[in-house]
Design a protein around this motif. Structure first.
Motif, short mmCIF file in Angstrom:
data_model
loop_
_atom_site.label_atom_id
_atom_site.label_comp_id
_atom_site.label_asym_id
_atom_site.label_seq_id
_atom_site.Cartn_x
_atom_site.Cartn_y
_atom_site.Cartn_z
N LYS A 1 -12.03 6.50 -3.00
CA LYS A 1 -10.84 5.63 -2.99
C LYS A 1 -11.18 4.36 -2.22
CE LYS A 1 -7.27 8.12 -4.59
NZ LYS A 1 -7.66 9.52 -4.49
N ARG A 2 -10.46 3.32 -2.53
CA ARG A 2 -10.70 2.07 -1.82
C ARG A 2 -10.13 2.17 -0.41
NH1 ARG A 2 -8.11 -2.77 -1.56
NH2 ARG A 2 -6.37 -1.89 -2.71
N LEU B 1 -10.17 0.36 3.41
CA LEU B 1 -10.52 -0.92 4.01
C LEU B 1 -11.77 -0.85 4.89
CD1 LEU B 1 -9.20 -3.78 4.11
CD2 LEU B 1 -8.59 -3.16 6.44
N GLU C 1 1.87 4.44 -0.28
CA GLU C 1 1.06 3.31 0.19
C GLU C 1 0.72 3.46 1.68
OE1 GLU C 1 2.08 -0.55 -2.51
OE2 GLU C 1 3.36 -0.23 -0.78
N THR D 1 -3.27 -5.18 5.63
CA THR D 1 -3.34 -4.98 4.18
C THR D 1 -2.62 -3.70 3.81
OG1 THR D 1 -5.40 -3.81 4.48
CG2 THR D 1 -5.55 -6.14 3.93
N LYS D 2 -2.26 -3.57 2.55
CA LYS D 2 -1.69 -2.30 2.11
C LYS D 2 -2.30 -1.93 0.77
CE LYS D 2 2.40 -4.38 -0.04
NZ LYS D 2 3.86 -4.32 -0.16
N HIS D 3 -2.41 -0.65 0.55
CA HIS D 3 -2.98 -0.17 -0.71
C HIS D 3 -2.51 1.26 -0.95
CE1 HIS D 3 -6.14 2.08 1.52
NE2 HIS D 3 -5.86 1.16 2.41
N ALA D 4 -2.67 1.69 -2.19
CA ALA D 4 -2.27 3.06 -2.55
C ALA D 4 -3.27 4.05 -1.98
CB ALA D 4 -2.21 3.20 -4.07
#
Lengths: 193, 390
Positions: free
Chosen positions: B69-70, B72, B278, B291-294
């Motif tokens: 998964k991505r 950071l 998220e 930053t934010k991401h799933a």
């Protein structure tokens, strides 16, 4: 799965010990439904039953080299499931109040000598599988007979078609050396494909 | 025979310590119980699970690598082989096979429910020893320990719901975790080496708590009353939701993961709203990037279910978690490559079991007292592992 679906449990176990992925796939095809069925009966919850079955099969693969070649595959899987379920019971992570059920069972059984030993239990379980309700039985049989071509196996396992062919070939060599009683019919079937 | 005795027998069975009679009883109970359930035809719709269970089985077996998964802190995927660690609860079944190889003379037990509660007057209560029942009463607030070992704050009588600003602090040591129910009904599960400072009476329009380390919150919804969690220079503001904040000082980032509802994450430079599924990540060093991401929320909150879950974590990150839960110090000897690890290990595992899994991937451990020396064997690569077909 051609060829592999004709192998006995003992032959598949021998191949599994060699790290044969297709043997592993065939074992899964053969037993996943029974194992899921057994687990679900105890846990009555789809997610936890899935989790137990995934753990049992992945552990079978990860520990395959340490398997006892003489073990009975179905019995081994049954015991693995039972161990995992009992772990959940001890942690009280099951839907039913099994601890009370165990307590009641033990209290009742004190004067009752009609208990089965380990070997008998596994025989009973195997007999039960054979005596499933007809519809359930049909489903198990269907699930087990879903034969895959080399190409389909390759796709499933993320391998090349050639690799699978070679693997099947190697498997036959191993089986031939290890188990002299393989029916010659299997070889004919294989080489004609 | 009562439940506790039954539990003891099953535990002995699970640990291979039951005698022949006990084994027979447990196995017969299991057989008996499993035969009580009659499958009906409507149960047969489990067949769609075949693919699903198989796919997860392959992942846990390390036969197909999981796409990382991505995250950071690991912006690009190193070409290192994906490693799948699986340690299921049932590992004890194989223990007998491996015990001799065990390098650890004295094993280190996993953490458990331990914490210290500091009252406003400075009095400290050790929670693992504290008896069940009421522990303290401060200005109309009763503090008690439930039968499950949770700490419960409750108003003794509504009128007295004091406006006095009395704060308590609960802190967990390394190897400890604890669940607390605040006076507004908010439930907080505190991970190891963490602390939470909170007002004993949470009944105003602004409910404010301070967190160091990691905690999972289930905030009770109260009309027109916000709930804020301050961690260093980050603030999380919510109305009523489920979320996890990981704000350990030895991690480079603060991670806020939302499971339910909506939260606002603010830092001195920026703020963001995150939705369920998220995660907001704030890099404490640069201070500017929020930053934010799933994310896979199950992985981010696996600890509350007693699991270490790794998805592309490197060895040092894994060892930081190990260090907090097993209360050990970690020293690295020689270079440690940036391998990515995937998989799950139960937090109830003994430390030797965790090491046994990691040792399969060429990581070597040397234990002396509470210090672990970690080194990496460069000779072979992980890709030699279970993949038999190339």
């Amino acid at each position: 799965m051609p060829v592999y679906s004709n192998f006995s449990d003992e032959e598949l176990t021998a191949l599994l010990k060699q790290g044969d992925q297709i043997a592993f796939t065939e074992i899964y095809n053969r037993y996943w439904a029974e194992m899921y069925y057994h687990t679900f009966r105890m846990l009555k919850d789809e997610d936890s039953a899935k989790d137990v079955v995934q753990d049992v099969f992945s552990t079978l693969w990860l520990k395959s080299s340490a398997l006892n070649a003489n073990m009975k595959l179905s019995g081994h899987l049954y015991i693995s499931v039972r161990n995992k379920v009992l772990n959940l019971v001890a942690q009280n992570k099951v839907r039913n109040d099994y601890l009370s059920s165990v307590a009641a069972f033990i209290t009742q059984s004190v004067n009752d000598s009609l208990l089965f030993d380990e070997r008998e239990i596994i025989e009973i379980v195997e007999a039960e599988i054979k005596n499933l309700p007809p519809r359930m039985r049909e489903i198990f049989e269907l699930s087990r007979k879903d034969n895959l071509s080399h190409k389909e196996i390759a796709e499933k396992l993320n391998l090349s078609d050639q690799t699978v062919k070679k693997q099947v070939h190697n498997a036959l060599k191993i089986i031939k050396n290890k188990i002299p009683m393989v029916e010659s019919g299997i070889f004919v079937l294989f080489f004609l494909r | 025979m009562n439940r506790d005795e039954a539990k003891e027998i099953i535990e002995r069975y699970n640990n291979g310590l039951a005698n022949a009679e006990e084994r027979t009883l447990v196995e017969n109970w299991y057989l008996d119980e499993s035969r009580k359930y009659q499958f009906s035809d409507k149960d047969t719709d489990f067949l769609h699970l075949k693919e699903e269970i198989w796919k997860e089985t392959l992942l846990r077996s390390g036969l197909i690598p999981k796409a990382p998964k991505r995250l950071l802190i690991w912006p690009r995927i190193v070409a290192a082989a994906a490693v799948l660690l699986v340690l299921a609860a049932g590992l004890y079944f194989y223990k007998g096979l491996n015990l001799k190889d065990n390098i650890l003379a004295a094993d280190i037990a996993p953490g458990g429910n331990k914490a210290i509660l500091t009252l406003a007057n400075g009095q400290k209560i050790v929670l693992n020893d504290a008896a069940k029942g009421e522990l303290s009463r401060q200005s109309g607030i009763s503090v008690s320990k439930s039968k499950d070992g949770e700490l419960i704050y409750s108003f003794v009588d509504a009128d007295q719901g004091s406006t006095e600003n009395i704060h308590n602090t609960i802190s967990t040591p390394k190897g400890g975790q604890y669940t607390i129910m605040l006076s507004d009904g908010t439930k907080v599960m505190l991970n190891s080496a963490s602390s939470l400072t909170f007002p004993t009476s949470l009944n105003g329009q602004d409910r404010l708590v301070e967190l160091n380390g990691e905690a999972y919150f289930e905030v009770a919804k109260h009309k027109n009353s916000r709930f804020r969690v301050i961690s260093g220079r980050q603030t999380v503001e919510v109305l009523g939701t489920h979320f996890n904040v990981n704000a350990y000082t030895d991690e480079e980032t603060i991670k806020t993961t939302l499971l339910e509802g909506a939260v606002k994450v603010s830092t001195p430079a920026a703020f963001t709203l995150i939705e369920p599924g998220e995660q907001a990540v704030w890099d404490k060093a640069t201070e500017n990037a929020l930053t934010k991401h799933a994310v896979n929320t199950a992985k981010e909150t696996a600890w509350i279910n007693g699991i270490f879950s790794f998805e592309g974590d490197d060895l040092k990150s894994i060892m930081r978690q190990v260090s907090r839960w097993y209360d050990v110090n970690v020293i690295y000897v020689g270079p440690i490559p940036e391998e990515k690890y995937f998989g799950e290990i139960s937090r109830t595992s003994k430390l030797s079991e965790v090491f046994r899994i990691l040792e399969l991937y060429n990581v070597h451990f040397e234990v002396s007292g509470k210090t672990i020396k970690v080194s990496y064997n460069q000779q072979s690569t992980v890709s030699d592992q279970p993949k038999s077909i190339k």
